[in-house]
Design an enzyme around this catalytic site. Sequence first.
Site, PDB file in Angstrom:
ATOM      1  N   LEU A 140      33.578 -40.844  52.746  1.00  0.00           N
ATOM      2  CA  LEU A 140      34.138 -40.302  53.987  1.00  0.00           C
ATOM      3  C   LEU A 140      34.162 -41.404  55.040  1.00  0.00           C
ATOM      4  CD1 LEU A 140      32.226 -36.897  54.109  1.00  0.00           C
ATOM      5  CD2 LEU A 140      34.342 -37.481  52.881  1.00  0.00           C
ATOM      6  N   ALA A 194      36.826 -41.468  57.751  1.00  0.00           N
ATOM      7  CA  ALA A 194      37.962 -41.212  58.639  1.00  0.00           C
ATOM      8  C   ALA A 194      37.576 -41.166  60.112  1.00  0.00           C
ATOM      9  CB  ALA A 194      38.649 -39.913  58.244  1.00  0.00           C
ATOM     10  N   ARG A 242      30.893 -43.649  69.138  1.00  0.00           N
ATOM     11  CA  ARG A 242      29.663 -44.205  69.708  1.00  0.00           C
ATOM     12  C   ARG A 242      29.573 -45.728  69.569  1.00  0.00           C
ATOM     13  NH1 ARG A 242      25.951 -39.945  66.514  1.00  0.00           N
ATOM     14  NH2 ARG A 242      27.858 -39.859  65.275  1.00  0.00           N
ATOM     15  N   ASP A 279      29.463 -45.103  56.559  1.00  0.00           N
ATOM     16  CA  ASP A 279      28.676 -45.791  57.588  1.00  0.00           C
ATOM     17  C   ASP A 279      27.205 -45.952  57.206  1.00  0.00           C
ATOM     18  OD1 ASP A 279      27.876 -43.174  57.817  1.00  0.00           O
ATOM     19  OD2 ASP A 279      28.140 -43.037  59.984  1.00  0.00           O
ATOM     20  N   LYS A 296      38.655 -83.380  60.622  1.00  0.00           N
ATOM     21  CA  LYS A 296      39.588 -82.243  60.531  1.00  0.00           C
ATOM     22  C   LYS A 296      40.634 -82.547  59.489  1.00  0.00           C
ATOM     23  CE  LYS A 296      43.563 -81.292  61.885  1.00  0.00           C
ATOM     24  NZ  LYS A 296      44.810 -81.436  62.633  1.00  0.00           N
ATOM     25  N   TYR A 310      47.723 -87.264  67.104  1.00  0.00           N
ATOM     26  CA  TYR A 310      48.559 -86.323  67.862  1.00  0.00           C
ATOM     27  C   TYR A 310      49.234 -87.057  69.001  1.00  0.00           C
ATOM     28  CZ  TYR A 310      49.676 -82.000  70.417  1.00  0.00           C
ATOM     29  OH  TYR A 310      50.314 -80.971  71.057  1.00  0.00           O
TER      30      TYR A 310
HETATM   31  C1  UD1 Z   1      26.369 -36.387  59.200  1.00  0.00           C
HETATM   32  C2  UD1 Z   1      25.797 -35.064  58.686  1.00  0.00           C
HETATM   33  C3  UD1 Z   1      24.312 -35.023  59.028  1.00  0.00           C
HETATM   34  C4  UD1 Z   1      23.597 -36.211  58.419  1.00  0.00           C
HETATM   35  C5  UD1 Z   1      24.275 -37.518  58.834  1.00  0.00           C
HETATM   36  C6  UD1 Z   1      23.709 -38.658  58.023  1.00  0.00           C
HETATM   37  C7  UD1 Z   1      27.568 -33.369  58.825  1.00  0.00           C
HETATM   38  C8  UD1 Z   1      28.100 -32.216  59.578  1.00  0.00           C
HETATM   39  N1  UD1 Z   1      26.449 -33.961  59.310  1.00  0.00           N
HETATM   40  O1  UD1 Z   1      26.245 -36.385  60.606  1.00  0.00           O
HETATM   41  O2  UD1 Z   1      23.721 -33.829  58.530  1.00  0.00           O
HETATM   42  O3  UD1 Z   1      22.245 -36.225  58.808  1.00  0.00           O
HETATM   43  O4  UD1 Z   1      25.697 -37.461  58.581  1.00  0.00           O
HETATM   44  O5  UD1 Z   1      24.180 -39.904  58.488  1.00  0.00           O
HETATM   45  O6  UD1 Z   1      28.112 -33.721  57.795  1.00  0.00           O
HETATM   46  N2  UD1 Z   1      33.983 -38.315  58.878  1.00  0.00           N
HETATM   47  C9  UD1 Z   1      35.268 -38.120  58.456  1.00  0.00           C
HETATM   48  N3  UD1 Z   1      36.023 -37.141  59.032  1.00  0.00           N
HETATM   49  C10 UD1 Z   1      35.516 -36.307  59.976  1.00  0.00           C
HETATM   50  C11 UD1 Z   1      34.195 -36.526  60.407  1.00  0.00           C
HETATM   51  C12 UD1 Z   1      33.443 -37.514  59.834  1.00  0.00           C
HETATM   52  O7  UD1 Z   1      35.770 -38.840  57.594  1.00  0.00           O
HETATM   53  O8  UD1 Z   1      36.272 -35.431  60.425  1.00  0.00           O
HETATM   54  C13 UD1 Z   1      33.196 -39.371  58.249  1.00  0.00           C
HETATM   55  C14 UD1 Z   1      32.804 -40.467  59.217  1.00  0.00           C
HETATM   56  O9  UD1 Z   1      33.754 -41.520  59.170  1.00  0.00           O
HETATM   57  C15 UD1 Z   1      31.448 -40.927  58.684  1.00  0.00           C
HETATM   58  C16 UD1 Z   1      30.916 -39.707  57.983  1.00  0.00           C
HETATM   59  O10 UD1 Z   1      32.000 -38.831  57.773  1.00  0.00           O
HETATM   60  O11 UD1 Z   1      31.573 -41.983  57.760  1.00  0.00           O
HETATM   61  C17 UD1 Z   1      29.821 -39.007  58.788  1.00  0.00           C
HETATM   62  O12 UD1 Z   1      30.351 -38.632  60.037  1.00  0.00           O
HETATM   63  P1  UD1 Z   1      29.466 -38.730  61.349  1.00  0.00           P
HETATM   64  O13 UD1 Z   1      30.280 -38.243  62.471  1.00  0.00           O
HETATM   65  O14 UD1 Z   1      28.846 -40.050  61.467  1.00  0.00           O
HETATM   66  O15 UD1 Z   1      28.377 -37.615  61.006  1.00  0.00           O
HETATM   67  P2  UD1 Z   1      26.924 -37.499  61.607  1.00  0.00           P
HETATM   68  O16 UD1 Z   1      27.000 -36.887  62.946  1.00  0.00           O
HETATM   69  O17 UD1 Z   1      26.219 -38.780  61.496  1.00  0.00           O
HETATM   70 CA    CA Z   2      26.758 -40.860  60.814  1.00  0.00          CA
END
Ligand code: UD1
Ligand code: CA
Length: 462
Positions: free
Chosen positions: A8, A10, A15, A102, A350, A386
């Site tokens: 995931l 997207a 932050r 991430d 260079k 140059y």
């Molecule tokens: C999420 C989890 C949380 C966990 C944490 C661990 C959920 C609701 N929460 O929270 O329980 O403790 O990760 O790091 O899942 N992303 C998408 N599309 C979206 C939203 C997010 O692709 O619509 C991706 C982000 O790019 C990221 C990952 O999902 O790589 C996690 O999203 P992030 O917003 O960081 O979730 P957290 O608030 O950290």
């Molecule tokens: Ca996260």
Amino acid sequence: MQLAAVILAAGKGTRMKSATVKVLHRVCGLAMVEHVLAAVREAGVQKTVLVVGEQGDKVMELLGETVAYARQEQQLGTAHALLQARSLLDGFSGDVLVVCGDTPLLRPQTLADLCRQHRAEQNAATVLTAVLPDPAGYGRVVRDAGGMVRKIVEQKDAAAEELAVREVNTGVYCFRSAGLFEALDSLRSDNAQGEYYLTDVIGYYVDRHEPVGAVTLDNSEEITGVNDRCQLAAAEKALRRRVLERLMLSGVTVQDPDNTYIDATVEIGMDTVIYPFTIIEGKSKIGENCTIGPSSRLQDVDLGDRVTVMNSVVVGSTAADGCNIGPFAYIRPDCVLGREVKVGDFVELKKSCLGDGAKVPHLSYVGDADVGRTVNIGAGTITCNYDGEKKSVTRIGDGAFIGSNTNLVAPVQVGAGAVTGAGSTITRDVPPGALGVTRDKQKNIADWKNRKKPLATQDKTE
Ligand code: UD1
Ligand code: CA
């Protein structure tokens, strides 16, 4: 059993306060998503889907055709993100590993262990959890009286007693593919953030008496999610330590790991010694028995064996066995140094080739030059490459001797074995074996000292 992975990636990563999407931020030289992808691959997945959103094109440009891409146009939550992979996993009947883009510190072994337990227990879902001293920001794992996972509650939705739980969701899961997308489809977004939470799928399965398991990590460092630049720095530090440990265990001496910065992409040979305050980046390759540092920065370099680099900067260049660079040299891109070349103090190179055994020991600028074998370039020599409009090439044949403080006005050629007189400005080619000299004859003016001195200072005490 087949294994697919969905990463995931997207989310924009608000932050991070950055114009660049979060997963493209680099940790030890690689984008976070590249680290995650590498871990997933090593864990043995057969197919990987990356869910991209904003700046998806940039992510696709970086990773190319190595993965399948699903687009999430609107970031409606992690469950919604996973749903976008549905059509790409159509007909797939194995397990699906889900990770976030991430979490660059995740180890392949951890992912493999998670999948193994998931299969052994024949779970519908298995979540990777960790117990943290400070669980702030993470979803909390809520267990029942018997210790079984009941649900995951996001921090923003958690009741006081849930906030006290220190076991957190790492955001890594293994799911049985059968029924997964139907489960995701049924989730609602009636929560504090108005998002479709992937975490809700755990409660969904528990409610339906489907088997749900958890694997708890001992080492919580590796699940650190990077949401802001402070966490980015923490991830960098942890990964850096890992990179250095790998190198040390393979026979590289790192004198002070706390003050040495080496990208995950760098290769270093046995018995090479890295002194403190050294930064080695990119696709750098360093041979055996080299001495690098202190205080050096190497970027995309290819060094042979027994090369010494001291207090210097080398970028995009190669140096063969036995070269000796620095202190205080600056080697800019596209330089090729043959064997046993010496580039000494306050020398800038260079886009130049230096043949085996050539020496530029001090205080020179050599640019756009083709320097033959065993050439000696005297202190203070400058290639005037140059003219204000274009760059021109200087060629110096094998064994030539360039006198100190020569200006070589390019395009110009000094033949093999030729010599230039110290202080000459060479504008025309010097034939092989000839001396090129452009100095005026010296003239001495007798008794200059007494003639110049004002009379008053000429007393006996002098
Ligand atoms: C999420 C989890 C949380 C966990 C944490 C661990 C959920 C609701 N929460 O929270 O329980 O403790 O990760 O790091 O899942 N992303 C998408 N599309 C979206 C939203 C997010 O692709 O619509 C991706 C982000 O790019 C990221 C990952 O999902 O790589 C996690 O999203 P992030 O917003 O960081 O979730 P957290 O608030 O950290
Ligand atoms: Ca996260």
